[in-house]
Design a protein around this motif. Sequence first.
Motif, PDB file in Angstrom:
ATOM      1  N   MET A 122       0.826  -1.208   0.000  1.00  0.00           N
ATOM      2  CA  MET A 122       0.000   0.000   0.000  1.00  0.00           C
ATOM      3  C   MET A 122       0.861   1.258   0.000  1.00  0.00           C
ATOM      4  SD  MET A 122      -3.179  -0.773  -0.258  1.00  0.00           S
ATOM      5  CE  MET A 122      -3.767   0.896  -0.045  1.00  0.00           C
ATOM      6  N   ASP A 123       2.137   1.113   0.297  1.00  0.00           N
ATOM      7  CA  ASP A 123       3.029   2.274   0.317  1.00  0.00           C
ATOM      8  C   ASP A 123       3.582   2.602  -1.070  1.00  0.00           C
ATOM      9  OD1 ASP A 123       4.503  -0.069   0.254  1.00  0.00           O
ATOM     10  OD2 ASP A 123       6.140   0.740   1.462  1.00  0.00           O
ATOM     11  N   ARG A 124       3.025   1.963  -2.083  1.00  0.00           N
ATOM     12  CA  ARG A 124       3.392   2.232  -3.475  1.00  0.00           C
ATOM     13  C   ARG A 124       2.132   2.672  -4.213  1.00  0.00           C
ATOM     14  NH1 ARG A 124       6.931  -3.276  -4.215  1.00  0.00           N
ATOM     15  NH2 ARG A 124       8.334  -2.844  -2.491  1.00  0.00           N
ATOM     16  N   PRO A 125       2.277   3.266  -5.388  1.00  0.00           N
ATOM     17  CA  PRO A 125       1.060   3.599  -6.160  1.00  0.00           C
ATOM     18  C   PRO A 125       0.214   2.340  -6.335  1.00  0.00           C
ATOM     19  CG  PRO A 125       2.997   4.594  -7.168  1.00  0.00           C
ATOM     20  CD  PRO A 125       3.500   3.693  -6.062  1.00  0.00           C
ATOM     21  N   SER A 126      -1.075   2.441  -6.041  1.00  0.00           N
ATOM     22  CA  SER A 126      -1.883   1.231  -5.991  1.00  0.00           C
ATOM     23  C   SER A 126      -3.325   1.486  -6.397  1.00  0.00           C
ATOM     24  CB  SER A 126      -1.852   0.658  -4.565  1.00  0.00           C
ATOM     25  OG  SER A 126      -2.394   1.582  -3.659  1.00  0.00           O
ATOM     26  N   ILE A 151      -4.809   3.990   5.549  1.00  0.00           N
ATOM     27  CA  ILE A 151      -4.836   5.454   5.665  1.00  0.00           C
ATOM     28  C   ILE A 151      -3.860   5.970   4.616  1.00  0.00           C
ATOM     29  CG2 ILE A 151      -4.403   7.433   7.170  1.00  0.00           C
ATOM     30  CD1 ILE A 151      -4.870   5.464   9.548  1.00  0.00           C
ATOM     31  N   GLY A 152      -4.398   6.407   3.502  1.00  0.00           N
ATOM     32  CA  GLY A 152      -3.580   6.878   2.393  1.00  0.00           C
ATOM     33  C   GLY A 152      -3.051   5.725   1.566  1.00  0.00           C
ATOM     34  N   ASP A 153      -2.339   6.067   0.491  1.00  0.00           N
ATOM     35  CA  ASP A 153      -1.665   5.057  -0.325  1.00  0.00           C
ATOM     36  C   ASP A 153      -0.467   5.707  -1.011  1.00  0.00           C
ATOM     37  OD1 ASP A 153      -2.766   6.549  -2.366  1.00  0.00           O
ATOM     38  OD2 ASP A 153      -3.798   4.903  -3.312  1.00  0.00           O
ATOM     39  N   GLY A 154       0.356   4.870  -1.608  1.00  0.00           N
ATOM     40  CA  GLY A 154       1.561   5.386  -2.255  1.00  0.00           C
ATOM     41  C   GLY A 154       2.422   6.140  -1.259  1.00  0.00           C
ATOM     42  N   GLU A 155       2.953   7.270  -1.677  1.00  0.00           N
ATOM     43  CA  GLU A 155       3.801   8.087  -0.791  1.00  0.00           C
ATOM     44  C   GLU A 155       3.041   8.628   0.412  1.00  0.00           C
ATOM     45  OE1 GLU A 155       5.797  11.198  -2.880  1.00  0.00           O
ATOM     46  OE2 GLU A 155       6.774   9.818  -4.271  1.00  0.00           O
ATOM     47  N   PHE A 171       2.533   3.692  10.683  1.00  0.00           N
ATOM     48  CA  PHE A 171       3.756   3.009  10.290  1.00  0.00           C
ATOM     49  C   PHE A 171       4.861   4.004   9.989  1.00  0.00           C
ATOM     50  CE2 PHE A 171       0.347   0.099   9.086  1.00  0.00           C
ATOM     51  CZ  PHE A 171       0.769  -1.052   9.711  1.00  0.00           C
ATOM     52  N   GLY A 172       6.082   3.573  10.242  1.00  0.00           N
ATOM     53  CA  GLY A 172       7.260   4.329   9.859  1.00  0.00           C
ATOM     54  C   GLY A 172       8.197   3.414   9.101  1.00  0.00           C
ATOM     55  N   ARG A 173       9.138   3.969   8.392  1.00  0.00           N
ATOM     56  CA  ARG A 173      10.041   3.152   7.577  1.00  0.00           C
ATOM     57  C   ARG A 173      11.420   3.018   8.203  1.00  0.00           C
ATOM     58  NH1 ARG A 173       9.024   2.128   2.323  1.00  0.00           N
ATOM     59  NH2 ARG A 173       7.173   3.014   1.430  1.00  0.00           N
TER      60      ARG A 173
END
Length: 184
Positions: A122-126, A151-155, A171-173
């Motif tokens: 989900m942390d990528r364009p989707s 909550i959100g997607d991509g960036e 989440f954090g990276r």
Amino acid sequence: GKTTLTEKLLLYGGAIQQAGAVRARRSSGQKMATSDWMKMEQERGISITSTVLTFEYDAKVINILDTPGHQDFSEDTYRTLAAADNVVMLVDAAKGLEPQTRKLFEVTQMRKLPTITFINKMDRPSLSPYEICDQIEQEFKIKTTPIVWPIGDGEDFRGVYELSTGTVHLFGRTDRKKKAEAIP
């Protein structure tokens, strides 16, 4: 995706101290994925054989069957399903239902295996979660029931909202050992 999810389940279940990476480089000191033990798996960055990983969690024994996702090794996956009580099916948020995933869904339905679908990346364009749920419902004639909502997607992906409790998990990276921050 499946092996990465397996590593996180092992980590959060207390079976390992650090999650390994599928494409880890030994020279960098990164830990290899626990289930990808064959040299060829480590070199290619894909699972070739199924692996059984067992650990105790909350006074229960958990057995994870990490199976290959690549079409060339699908027979191993189908044989492994014969030993499964239930299935966690992984769907790539950007790609939606892929041909191999469709085939596995059919096998799990034929065997009447309870299935939880986990949408990753989900942390990528989707695709939107609505699009993915619609794909599953229309193609397999089943009802989807989200447990968490992104909550959100991509960036702009920030975490998930747990529908049953109203808890937000951010989440954090930064730290591979750290769990998401829960905000009730």
